[in-house]
Design an enzyme around this catalytic site. Structure first.
Site, PDB file in Angstrom:
ATOM      1  N   ARG A 242     -42.142 -15.479 -29.379  1.00  0.00           N
ATOM      2  CA  ARG A 242     -43.347 -15.920 -30.083  1.00  0.00           C
ATOM      3  C   ARG A 242     -44.531 -15.085 -29.592  1.00  0.00           C
ATOM      4  O   ARG A 242     -44.633 -14.767 -28.388  1.00  0.00           O
ATOM      5  CB  ARG A 242     -43.639 -17.394 -29.809  1.00  0.00           C
ATOM      6  CG  ARG A 242     -42.755 -18.376 -30.565  1.00  0.00           C
ATOM      7  CD  ARG A 242     -43.039 -18.393 -32.074  1.00  0.00           C
ATOM      8  NE  ARG A 242     -42.217 -19.377 -32.769  1.00  0.00           N
ATOM      9  CZ  ARG A 242     -41.019 -19.115 -33.315  1.00  0.00           C
ATOM     10  NH1 ARG A 242     -40.504 -17.896 -33.247  1.00  0.00           N
ATOM     11  NH2 ARG A 242     -40.364 -20.067 -33.957  1.00  0.00           N
ATOM     12  N   GLU A 271     -49.873 -14.675 -37.465  1.00  0.00           N
ATOM     13  CA  GLU A 271     -48.983 -14.042 -38.442  1.00  0.00           C
ATOM     14  C   GLU A 271     -49.455 -14.400 -39.841  1.00  0.00           C
ATOM     15  O   GLU A 271     -49.802 -15.563 -40.073  1.00  0.00           O
ATOM     16  CB  GLU A 271     -47.539 -14.497 -38.207  1.00  0.00           C
ATOM     17  CG  GLU A 271     -47.044 -14.032 -36.842  1.00  0.00           C
ATOM     18  CD  GLU A 271     -45.591 -14.407 -36.536  1.00  0.00           C
ATOM     19  OE1 GLU A 271     -44.935 -15.058 -37.377  1.00  0.00           O
ATOM     20  OE2 GLU A 271     -45.116 -14.037 -35.448  1.00  0.00           O
ATOM     21  N   HIS A 290     -41.576 -10.586 -38.259  1.00  0.00           N
ATOM     22  CA  HIS A 290     -40.891 -11.831 -37.889  1.00  0.00           C
ATOM     23  C   HIS A 290     -39.576 -11.979 -38.674  1.00  0.00           C
ATOM     24  O   HIS A 290     -39.400 -12.942 -39.428  1.00  0.00           O
ATOM     25  CB  HIS A 290     -41.805 -13.049 -38.111  1.00  0.00           C
ATOM     26  CG  HIS A 290     -41.412 -14.219 -37.254  1.00  0.00           C
ATOM     27  ND1 HIS A 290     -42.320 -15.117 -36.736  1.00  0.00           N
ATOM     28  CD2 HIS A 290     -40.197 -14.639 -36.818  1.00  0.00           C
ATOM     29  CE1 HIS A 290     -41.683 -16.038 -36.040  1.00  0.00           C
ATOM     30  NE2 HIS A 290     -40.383 -15.764 -36.074  1.00  0.00           N
TER      31      HIS A 290
HETATM   32  P1  NAP Z   1     -32.969 -21.605 -26.328  1.00  0.00           P
HETATM   33  O1  NAP Z   1     -31.522 -21.361 -26.182  1.00  0.00           O
HETATM   34  O2  NAP Z   1     -33.459 -23.013 -26.384  1.00  0.00           O
HETATM   35  O3  NAP Z   1     -33.719 -20.850 -25.147  1.00  0.00           O
HETATM   36  C1  NAP Z   1     -35.060 -21.089 -24.897  1.00  0.00           C
HETATM   37  C2  NAP Z   1     -35.424 -20.482 -23.583  1.00  0.00           C
HETATM   38  O4  NAP Z   1     -36.807 -20.762 -23.348  1.00  0.00           O
HETATM   39  C3  NAP Z   1     -34.650 -21.082 -22.417  1.00  0.00           C
HETATM   40  O5  NAP Z   1     -34.424 -20.069 -21.478  1.00  0.00           O
HETATM   41  C4  NAP Z   1     -35.624 -22.113 -21.878  1.00  0.00           C
HETATM   42  O6  NAP Z   1     -35.446 -22.400 -20.529  1.00  0.00           O
HETATM   43  C5  NAP Z   1     -36.921 -21.375 -22.065  1.00  0.00           C
HETATM   44  N1  NAP Z   1     -38.042 -22.279 -22.025  1.00  0.00           N
HETATM   45  C6  NAP Z   1     -38.325 -23.279 -22.891  1.00  0.00           C
HETATM   46  N2  NAP Z   1     -39.442 -23.907 -22.517  1.00  0.00           N
HETATM   47  C7  NAP Z   1     -39.859 -23.297 -21.384  1.00  0.00           C
HETATM   48  C8  NAP Z   1     -40.948 -23.501 -20.519  1.00  0.00           C
HETATM   49  N3  NAP Z   1     -41.831 -24.472 -20.756  1.00  0.00           N
HETATM   50  N4  NAP Z   1     -41.083 -22.690 -19.450  1.00  0.00           N
HETATM   51  C9  NAP Z   1     -40.171 -21.709 -19.212  1.00  0.00           C
HETATM   52  N5  NAP Z   1     -39.108 -21.474 -19.995  1.00  0.00           N
HETATM   53  C10 NAP Z   1     -38.963 -22.266 -21.070  1.00  0.00           C
HETATM   54  O7  NAP Z   1     -33.544 -20.922 -27.645  1.00  0.00           O
HETATM   55  P2  NAP Z   1     -33.097 -19.536 -28.327  1.00  0.00           P
HETATM   56  O8  NAP Z   1     -32.238 -19.829 -29.483  1.00  0.00           O
HETATM   57  O9  NAP Z   1     -32.647 -18.605 -27.283  1.00  0.00           O
HETATM   58  O10 NAP Z   1     -34.514 -19.060 -28.921  1.00  0.00           O
HETATM   59  C11 NAP Z   1     -35.557 -18.684 -28.043  1.00  0.00           C
HETATM   60  C12 NAP Z   1     -36.841 -18.493 -28.806  1.00  0.00           C
HETATM   61  O11 NAP Z   1     -36.732 -17.334 -29.631  1.00  0.00           O
HETATM   62  C13 NAP Z   1     -37.168 -19.620 -29.819  1.00  0.00           C
HETATM   63  O12 NAP Z   1     -37.840 -20.669 -29.183  1.00  0.00           O
HETATM   64  C14 NAP Z   1     -38.031 -18.915 -30.821  1.00  0.00           C
HETATM   65  O13 NAP Z   1     -39.378 -19.024 -30.453  1.00  0.00           O
HETATM   66  C15 NAP Z   1     -37.604 -17.469 -30.727  1.00  0.00           C
HETATM   67  N6  NAP Z   1     -36.898 -16.980 -31.920  1.00  0.00           N
HETATM   68  C16 NAP Z   1     -37.461 -16.021 -32.668  1.00  0.00           C
HETATM   69  C17 NAP Z   1     -36.795 -15.523 -33.755  1.00  0.00           C
HETATM   70  C18 NAP Z   1     -37.400 -14.440 -34.583  1.00  0.00           C
HETATM   71  O14 NAP Z   1     -37.215 -14.439 -35.795  1.00  0.00           O
HETATM   72  N7  NAP Z   1     -38.113 -13.492 -33.998  1.00  0.00           N
HETATM   73  C19 NAP Z   1     -35.547 -16.024 -34.122  1.00  0.00           C
HETATM   74  C20 NAP Z   1     -34.999 -17.030 -33.329  1.00  0.00           C
HETATM   75  C21 NAP Z   1     -35.683 -17.499 -32.218  1.00  0.00           C
HETATM   76  P3  NAP Z   1     -34.559 -23.653 -20.087  1.00  0.00           P
HETATM   77  O15 NAP Z   1     -33.137 -23.177 -20.178  1.00  0.00           O
HETATM   78  O16 NAP Z   1     -35.012 -23.908 -18.710  1.00  0.00           O
HETATM   79  O17 NAP Z   1     -34.863 -24.769 -21.033  1.00  0.00           O
HETATM   80  C1  GLV Z   2     -37.643 -17.969 -35.673  1.00  0.00           C
HETATM   81  O1  GLV Z   2     -38.617 -17.493 -35.185  1.00  0.00           O
HETATM   82  C2  GLV Z   2     -37.049 -19.168 -35.215  1.00  0.00           C
HETATM   83  O2  GLV Z   2     -37.611 -19.832 -34.337  1.00  0.00           O
HETATM   84  O3  GLV Z   2     -35.973 -19.506 -35.751  1.00  0.00           O
END
Ligand code: NAP
Ligand code: GLV
Length: 344
Positions: A242, A271, A290
């Site tokens: 993000r 965005e 994005h």
């Molecule tokens: P995920 O498996 O839930 O991983 C989230 C990560 O963020 C975990 O390592 C979590 O740590 C950490 N986190 C959450 N809250 C935190 C906090 N307050 N302080 C420190 N670390 C924290 O999610 P994911 O599927 O990998 O996705 C991660 C992020 O990518 C999403 O939240 C989204 O914003 C972004 N994303 C972007 C796109 C895009 O189109 N560019 C697509 C998909 C996702 P813990 O393990 O300790 O909870």
């Molecule tokens: C994309 O940014 C998602 O959070 O799925």
């Protein structure tokens, strides 16, 4: 209660998912291919029991207050920072999201940006298109020199699903992988190829830093002038998480001065990226709008999961993937396994 719940969907989605939703509810779909204005969102969601929204729709406490019948929110995204989870939980409204199904696709884009920034692919493309690749300069020993990925050190911020998927790719590319994670988790699936380190150590050692933490109050501005300044000189930053996690002004300055060599960015604080953003003027930045999860197959899976979440909640069952599972905690009906969120 109505037999067929009213559902508002903020964008028409390709594929069969919405047709399946329409079999079970009265579905109102915003027909335009553009984001709907907040006032329209508020008026269309007001009579709805279910809302299927995008990450560009702000679902805050004010909106929830204007939607007294709402029983379920489902977002076509894994990130839920656009939704006031605490307000939804207080209202007893489960919030669905789409983890897992987009992991590999988003990791692919993170790696694409990493490679493109390292090897200056957009600059190379412009060089050819703009006619700078001329006969007298058919092969230049020092044209568009970039960075090697193989053998370099990658630092991953957030070892969640996507962070881990990026780590696996990096190992395949012969990188050393460091990771910083709030919660240390088992690393077996990473075959011993990832070293968990503290944030300062990661920033000091990584040639590439890839951001994969969720946006939360604790991670907003995590990479500010100070932490960007603690990165290894000449390092490359990739952000597919993000925009709010990175101070864009500080990043642009570090890229302008060459303190950081390059960046690959899919997400931005605002965005779409404002036309006045200093990032647009920098040749050493690779930008994408994005599109982390934007493959046809993944978007289809996301739509199916978003509909599964909504239908489950509207039928009184647990969502398949719920971002605020605490909404169920005190309200599980053990005899059926069904869940009844807090009544309003
Ligand atoms: P995920 O498996 O839930 O991983 C989230 C990560 O963020 C975990 O390592 C979590 O740590 C950490 N986190 C959450 N809250 C935190 C906090 N307050 N302080 C420190 N670390 C924290 O999610 P994911 O599927 O990998 O996705 C991660 C992020 O990518 C999403 O939240 C989204 O914003 C972004 N994303 C972007 C796109 C895009 O189109 N560019 C697509 C998909 C996702 P813990 O393990 O300790 O909870
Ligand atoms: C994309 O940014 C998602 O959070 O799925």
């Amino acid at each position: 209660m109505r037999q067929r719940p009213r559902v508002f969907v903020t964008r028409s989605l390709a594929g069969p998912a919405l047709a399946r939703l329409a079999e079970h509810g009265d579905v109102d779909v915003w027909p335009e291919p553009t984001a709907l204005p907040p006032a329209v969102l508020a008026s269309r969601v007001a009579p709805a029991e279910g809302l299927l929204c995008l990450l560009s729709d702000r679902v805050d406490a004010a909106l929830l207050a204007r939607a007294p019948h709402l029983r379920a929110i489902s977002s076509l995204s894994v990130g839920v920072d656009h939704i006031d989870l605490a307000a939804a939980t207080a209202r007893g409204v489960p919030v669905g999201h789409t983890p897992g199904v987009l992991t590999e696709t988003t990791a692919d884009l993170a790696f694409a940006l990493l490679l493109a920034a390292a090897r200056r692919v957009p600059e190379a493309d412009r060089c050819v298109r703009d006619g700078h690749w001329r006969p007298e300069r058919v092969w230049e020993p020092d044209l568009l020199l970039g960075r090697d990925v193989s053998g370099a050190t990658l630092g991953i911020l957030g070892l969640g699903a996507i962070g881990r998927a990026v780590a696996r790719r990096a190992r395949g590319f012969g990188m050393r992988v460091l990771a910083w994670s709030r919660t240390p988790r088992p690393l077996e699936d990473l075959a011993g190829g990832v070293e968990l380190v503290a944030l300062p150590e990661l920033l000091a050692q990584a040639d590439f830093v890839s951001v994969h933490v969720a946006l939360a109050p604790e991670t907003r501005g995590l990479l500010d002038a100070e932490t960007l300044g603690a990165m290894k000189p000449g390092a490359i930053l990739v952000n597919t998480a993000r925009g709010g996690i990175v101070d864009e002004a500080a990043l642009a300055e570090a890229l302008r001065t060459g303190r950081l060599a390059a960046a690959g960015l899919d997400v931005f604080a605002h965005e779409p990226l404002e036309r006045t953003s200093p990032l647009l003027a920098l040749p050493n930045v690779v930008l994408s709008p994005h599109i982390g999860s934007a493959s046809r197959a993944t978007r289809t899976r996301m739509a199916e999961l978003a509909v599964d979440n909504l239908l489950a909640a509207l039928a009184g069952r647990r969502m398949v993937a719920c971002a605020n599972p605490e909404v169920y905690d005190a309200h599980e009906r053990p005899e059926t396994g069904h869940s009844r969120p807090v009544s309003r």
